[in-house]
Motif scaffolding. Structure first.
Motif, PDB file in Angstrom:
ATOM      1  N   GLU A 280      -0.761  -6.737  33.579  1.00 39.01           N
ATOM      2  CA  GLU A 280      -0.905  -6.763  32.130  1.00 39.01           C
ATOM      3  C   GLU A 280      -0.695  -5.357  31.568  1.00 39.01           C
ATOM      4  OE1 GLU A 280      -3.807  -8.771  28.788  1.00 39.01           O
ATOM      5  OE2 GLU A 280      -4.700  -8.058  30.652  1.00 39.01           O
ATOM      6  N   LEU A 281       0.190  -5.239  30.592  1.00 38.13           N
ATOM      7  CA  LEU A 281       0.492  -3.963  29.956  1.00 38.13           C
ATOM      8  C   LEU A 281       0.169  -4.041  28.471  1.00 38.13           C
ATOM      9  CD1 LEU A 281       3.911  -3.114  31.651  1.00 38.13           C
ATOM     10  CD2 LEU A 281       1.634  -2.255  32.260  1.00 38.13           C
ATOM     11  N   PHE A 282      -0.299  -2.905  27.931  1.00 34.64           N
ATOM     12  CA  PHE A 282      -0.775  -2.849  26.555  1.00 34.64           C
ATOM     13  C   PHE A 282       0.036  -1.830  25.751  1.00 34.64           C
ATOM     14  CE2 PHE A 282      -4.202  -4.049  29.324  1.00 34.64           C
ATOM     15  CZ  PHE A 282      -4.931  -5.005  28.635  1.00 34.64           C
ATOM     16  N   PRO A 283       0.324  -2.098  24.485  1.00 34.11           N
ATOM     17  CA  PRO A 283       0.930  -1.066  23.651  1.00 34.11           C
ATOM     18  C   PRO A 283      -0.054   0.091  23.497  1.00 34.11           C
ATOM     19  CG  PRO A 283       0.135  -2.868  22.291  1.00 34.11           C
ATOM     20  CD  PRO A 283      -0.011  -3.312  23.723  1.00 34.11           C
ATOM     21  N   ALA A 284       0.471   1.323  23.493  1.00 35.74           N
ATOM     22  CA  ALA A 284      -0.418   2.483  23.447  1.00 35.74           C
ATOM     23  C   ALA A 284       0.305   3.675  22.823  1.00 35.74           C
ATOM     24  CB  ALA A 284      -0.900   2.845  24.856  1.00 35.74           C
ATOM     25  N   ILE A 285      -0.488   4.627  22.338  1.00 31.81           N
ATOM     26  CA  ILE A 285       0.054   5.892  21.835  1.00 31.81           C
ATOM     27  C   ILE A 285      -0.830   7.022  22.351  1.00 31.81           C
ATOM     28  CG2 ILE A 285       1.092   4.878  19.778  1.00 31.81           C
ATOM     29  CD1 ILE A 285      -1.905   6.994  19.158  1.00 31.81           C
ATOM     30  N   SER A 286      -0.239   8.214  22.484  1.00 33.66           N
ATOM     31  CA  SER A 286      -1.056   9.406  22.731  1.00 33.66           C
ATOM     32  C   SER A 286      -0.740  10.426  21.652  1.00 33.66           C
ATOM     33  CB  SER A 286      -0.819   9.985  24.124  1.00 33.66           C
ATOM     34  OG  SER A 286       0.464  10.552  24.260  1.00 33.66           O
TER      35      SER A 286
ATOM     36  N   VAL B 252       5.138   0.320  15.584  1.00 32.70           N
ATOM     37  CA  VAL B 252       4.215   1.444  15.426  1.00 32.70           C
ATOM     38  C   VAL B 252       4.725   2.284  14.256  1.00 32.70           C
ATOM     39  CG1 VAL B 252       3.400   3.595  16.462  1.00 32.70           C
ATOM     40  CG2 VAL B 252       3.507   1.505  17.835  1.00 32.70           C
ATOM     41  N   VAL B 253       3.847   2.596  13.327  1.00 32.19           N
ATOM     42  CA  VAL B 253       4.200   3.466  12.201  1.00 32.19           C
ATOM     43  C   VAL B 253       3.352   4.723  12.295  1.00 32.19           C
ATOM     44  CG1 VAL B 253       4.346   3.724   9.709  1.00 32.19           C
ATOM     45  CG2 VAL B 253       4.830   1.501  10.769  1.00 32.19           C
ATOM     46  N   TRP B 254       4.014   5.856  12.516  1.00 27.54           N
ATOM     47  CA  TRP B 254       3.332   7.152  12.649  1.00 27.54           C
ATOM     48  C   TRP B 254       3.291   7.776  11.244  1.00 27.54           C
ATOM     49  CZ3 TRP B 254       2.485   8.167  17.980  1.00 27.54           C
ATOM     50  CH2 TRP B 254       1.710   9.299  18.248  1.00 27.54           C
ATOM     51  N   HIS B 255       2.132   7.679  10.601  1.00 28.24           N
ATOM     52  CA  HIS B 255       2.022   8.094   9.206  1.00 28.24           C
ATOM     53  C   HIS B 255       1.972   9.617   9.042  1.00 28.24           C
ATOM     54  CE1 HIS B 255       1.332   3.956   7.926  1.00 28.24           C
ATOM     55  NE2 HIS B 255       0.471   3.833   8.923  1.00 28.24           N
TER      56      HIS B 255
ATOM     57  N   THR C 192      -4.042  12.802  12.466  1.00 31.36           N
ATOM     58  CA  THR C 192      -2.921  11.872  12.608  1.00 31.36           C
ATOM     59  C   THR C 192      -3.403  10.436  12.407  1.00 31.36           C
ATOM     60  OG1 THR C 192      -1.600  13.265  14.066  1.00 31.36           O
ATOM     61  CG2 THR C 192      -1.285  10.902  14.267  1.00 31.36           C
ATOM     62  N   GLU C 193      -2.577   9.639  11.728  1.00 32.57           N
ATOM     63  CA  GLU C 193      -2.862   8.223  11.557  1.00 32.57           C
ATOM     64  C   GLU C 193      -1.655   7.405  12.010  1.00 32.57           C
ATOM     65  OE1 GLU C 193      -4.304   7.454   7.596  1.00 32.57           O
ATOM     66  OE2 GLU C 193      -6.276   8.294   8.110  1.00 32.57           O
ATOM     67  N   VAL C 194      -1.932   6.344  12.772  1.00 39.02           N
ATOM     68  CA  VAL C 194      -0.874   5.511  13.349  1.00 39.02           C
ATOM     69  C   VAL C 194      -1.270   4.040  13.212  1.00 39.02           C
ATOM     70  CG1 VAL C 194       0.546   5.048  15.375  1.00 39.02           C
ATOM     71  CG2 VAL C 194      -0.422   7.334  15.048  1.00 39.02           C
ATOM     72  N   SER C 195      -0.346   3.216  12.736  1.00 33.97           N
ATOM     73  CA  SER C 195      -0.584   1.778  12.605  1.00 33.97           C
ATOM     74  C   SER C 195       0.139   1.018  13.703  1.00 33.97           C
ATOM     75  CB  SER C 195      -0.116   1.269  11.237  1.00 33.97           C
ATOM     76  OG  SER C 195      -0.869   1.836  10.189  1.00 33.97           O
ATOM     77  N   LEU C 196      -0.456  -0.103  14.121  1.00 35.40           N
ATOM     78  CA  LEU C 196       0.111  -0.972  15.159  1.00 35.40           C
ATOM     79  C   LEU C 196       0.132  -2.403  14.632  1.00 35.40           C
ATOM     80  CD1 LEU C 196       1.038  -1.320  18.174  1.00 35.40           C
ATOM     81  CD2 LEU C 196      -1.367  -1.797  18.693  1.00 35.40           C
ATOM     82  N   ILE C 197       1.340  -2.989  14.549  1.00 36.21           N
ATOM     83  CA  ILE C 197       1.502  -4.340  14.015  1.00 36.21           C
ATOM     84  C   ILE C 197       2.218  -5.212  15.039  1.00 36.21           C
ATOM     85  CG2 ILE C 197       2.366  -5.745  12.111  1.00 36.21           C
ATOM     86  CD1 ILE C 197       0.389  -3.648  11.173  1.00 36.21           C
ATOM     87  N   TYR C 198       1.624  -6.358  15.360  1.00 40.49           N
ATOM     88  CA  TYR C 198       2.233  -7.307  16.298  1.00 40.49           C
ATOM     89  C   TYR C 198       3.046  -8.323  15.522  1.00 40.49           C
ATOM     90  CZ  TYR C 198       2.659 -10.803  20.019  1.00 40.49           C
ATOM     91  OH  TYR C 198       3.151 -11.682  20.949  1.00 40.49           O
ATOM     92  N   HIS C 199       4.270  -8.619  16.011  1.00 42.22           N
ATOM     93  CA  HIS C 199       5.169  -9.548  15.325  1.00 42.22           C
ATOM     94  C   HIS C 199       5.500 -10.779  16.156  1.00 42.22           C
ATOM     95  CE1 HIS C 199       6.117  -6.581  12.125  1.00 42.22           C
ATOM     96  NE2 HIS C 199       5.956  -5.714  13.101  1.00 42.22           N
TER      97      HIS C 199
ATOM     98  N   LYS D 232      -8.202  -2.099  10.130  1.00 42.27           N
ATOM     99  CA  LYS D 232      -8.163  -2.599  11.515  1.00 42.27           C
ATOM    100  C   LYS D 232      -6.813  -2.439  12.214  1.00 42.27           C
ATOM    101  CE  LYS D 232     -12.435  -3.846  11.254  1.00 42.27           C
ATOM    102  NZ  LYS D 232     -13.468  -3.007  11.910  1.00 42.27           N
ATOM    103  N   VAL D 233      -5.783  -1.974  11.520  1.00 37.30           N
ATOM    104  CA  VAL D 233      -4.473  -1.799  12.158  1.00 37.30           C
ATOM    105  C   VAL D 233      -4.060  -0.332  12.215  1.00 37.30           C
ATOM    106  CG1 VAL D 233      -3.646  -4.108  11.589  1.00 37.30           C
ATOM    107  CG2 VAL D 233      -3.221  -2.220   9.993  1.00 37.30           C
ATOM    108  N   THR D 234      -4.887   0.569  11.701  1.00 36.79           N
ATOM    109  CA  THR D 234      -4.559   1.995  11.668  1.00 36.79           C
ATOM    110  C   THR D 234      -5.665   2.798  12.337  1.00 36.79           C
ATOM    111  OG1 THR D 234      -3.384   1.702   9.575  1.00 36.79           O
ATOM    112  CG2 THR D 234      -3.959   3.958  10.192  1.00 36.79           C
ATOM    113  N   ILE D 235      -5.261   3.701  13.251  1.00 40.72           N
ATOM    114  CA  ILE D 235      -6.236   4.600  13.867  1.00 40.72           C
ATOM    115  C   ILE D 235      -6.129   5.973  13.217  1.00 40.72           C
ATOM    116  CG2 ILE D 235      -6.366   3.367  16.065  1.00 40.72           C
ATOM    117  CD1 ILE D 235      -4.544   6.637  16.125  1.00 40.72           C
ATOM    118  N   HIS D 236      -7.231   6.712  13.252  1.00 39.58           N
ATOM    119  CA  HIS D 236      -7.290   8.085  12.743  1.00 39.58           C
ATOM    120  C   HIS D 236      -7.788   8.971  13.872  1.00 39.58           C
ATOM    121  CE1 HIS D 236      -7.913  11.221   9.575  1.00 39.58           C
ATOM    122  NE2 HIS D 236      -8.775  11.664  10.481  1.00 39.58           N
ATOM    123  N   ARG D 237      -7.049  10.030  14.141  1.00 44.45           N
ATOM    124  CA  ARG D 237      -7.439  10.973  15.184  1.00 44.45           C
ATOM    125  C   ARG D 237      -8.108  12.174  14.529  1.00 44.45           C
ATOM    126  NH1 ARG D 237      -6.669  16.380  17.569  1.00 44.45           N
ATOM    127  NH2 ARG D 237      -6.944  16.102  19.810  1.00 44.45           N
ATOM    128  N   ASN D 238      -9.374  12.441  14.881  1.00 46.14           N
ATOM    129  CA  ASN D 238     -10.119  13.539  14.295  1.00 46.14           C
ATOM    130  C   ASN D 238      -9.509  14.892  14.682  1.00 46.14           C
ATOM    131  OD1 ASN D 238     -12.113  11.997  12.963  1.00 46.14           O
ATOM    132  ND2 ASN D 238     -13.191  11.693  14.895  1.00 46.14           N
TER     133      ASN D 238
END
Length: 250
Positions: A225-231, A122-125, A237-244, A92-98
């Motif tokens: 309202e602004l949201f964290p985002a990646i392109s 953000v961790v760009w794996h 590619t796999e990228v994780s998003l962690i809120y602290h 639930k914290v990592t996305i995968h781009r096909n």
């Protein structure tokens, strides 16, 4: 509600978000005691609301309390607001781009912010950054997919991004300046923790890398309202998003 037992209070609190629960901590000493970060209440909610893959992820296990972990869960990727070329992994914290050719894709966070100070990493794996890998902020109107290879985050007026492939800032279709600025001595690598330091009271976005502060990247953010985002453009590619929560002082 002073007559209610702790069991009943916990049942009521179970319907509230972490942000609302933090507000409840300020109501009275008794509520604060029930909701203390190390209390059993948070452990129970974490076990009920989150999957095993989330709890076992190394990035989540690094968080100290169950409250921190639950907050990270509730403030990670949106299950809806991402390109259809992207899916969220079971943690639930990592996305995968096909691996889809000639397309640029965006994913954004589930929850945004319009006030206060907030910190995500953000961790760009990998496997690579590709020709464009952008991290930053977006409004809820941001375009999630476009044909061709583009730094999609930062191409319009409703997103602000740091292009990790080119070391430049992007907004409204323009390259603003080099970032990190000359002399910072930082070149982002895969698997590093890229921090988004969002100050909506002063309307700024800054970044850090593995805890090294790089300075303010964008000022005069809009009062929306602004949201964290990646392109992303690179396949698999796999990228994780962690809120602290609140950024650490200094």
């Amino acid at each position: 509600m002073s007559h209610l037992s702790e069991v009943v209070l916990c049942e009521i609190f179970s319907y509230l978000s972490v942000r609302d629960l933090c507000a409840c901590c300020c109501v009275c000493v008794r509520w604060a005691g029930v909701l203390y970060p190390s209390s059993h209440f948070w452990e129970e909610r974490l076990s009920i609301e989150t999957p095993d893959e989330f709890q076992e992820d190394p990035l989540i296990r690094n968080l100290v309390t169950a409250k921190d972990k639950l907050s990270a869960y509730q403030n990670s990727w949106s299950s809806v607001h991402h390109s259809d070329n992207i899916y969220i992994k079971p943690n639930k914290v990592t996305i995968h781009r096909n691996p889809v050719a000639q397309v640029s894709d965006i994913a954004r966070g589930r929850r945004g912010c319009s006030s206060g100070q907030h910190y995500w990493t953000v961790v760009w794996h990998g496997p690579k950054f590709g020709s464009s890998a952008v991290v930053g902020l977006a409004t809820h109107n941001v375009e999630l997919k476009r044909n061709g290879y583009h730094p999609l985050l930062g191409m319009t007026g409703d997103s602000w991004g740091w292009d990790l492939s080119k070391d430049v800032l992007r907004h409204d279709g323009k390259e603003y300046e080099q970032y990190p600025r000359e002399g910072a001595g930082v070149k982002v690598a895969l698997k590093q923790a890229i921090g988004l330091i969002v100050d909506m009271d002063n309307r700024t976005l800054a970044f850090d890398v593995d805890g090294k502060y790089l300075g303010v990247a964008f000022r005069d953010l809009p009062e929306v309202e602004l949201f964290p985002a990646i392109s992303v453009v690179y396949g698999n590619t796999e990228v994780s998003l962690i809120y602290h929560g609140h950024p650490l002082a200094g």
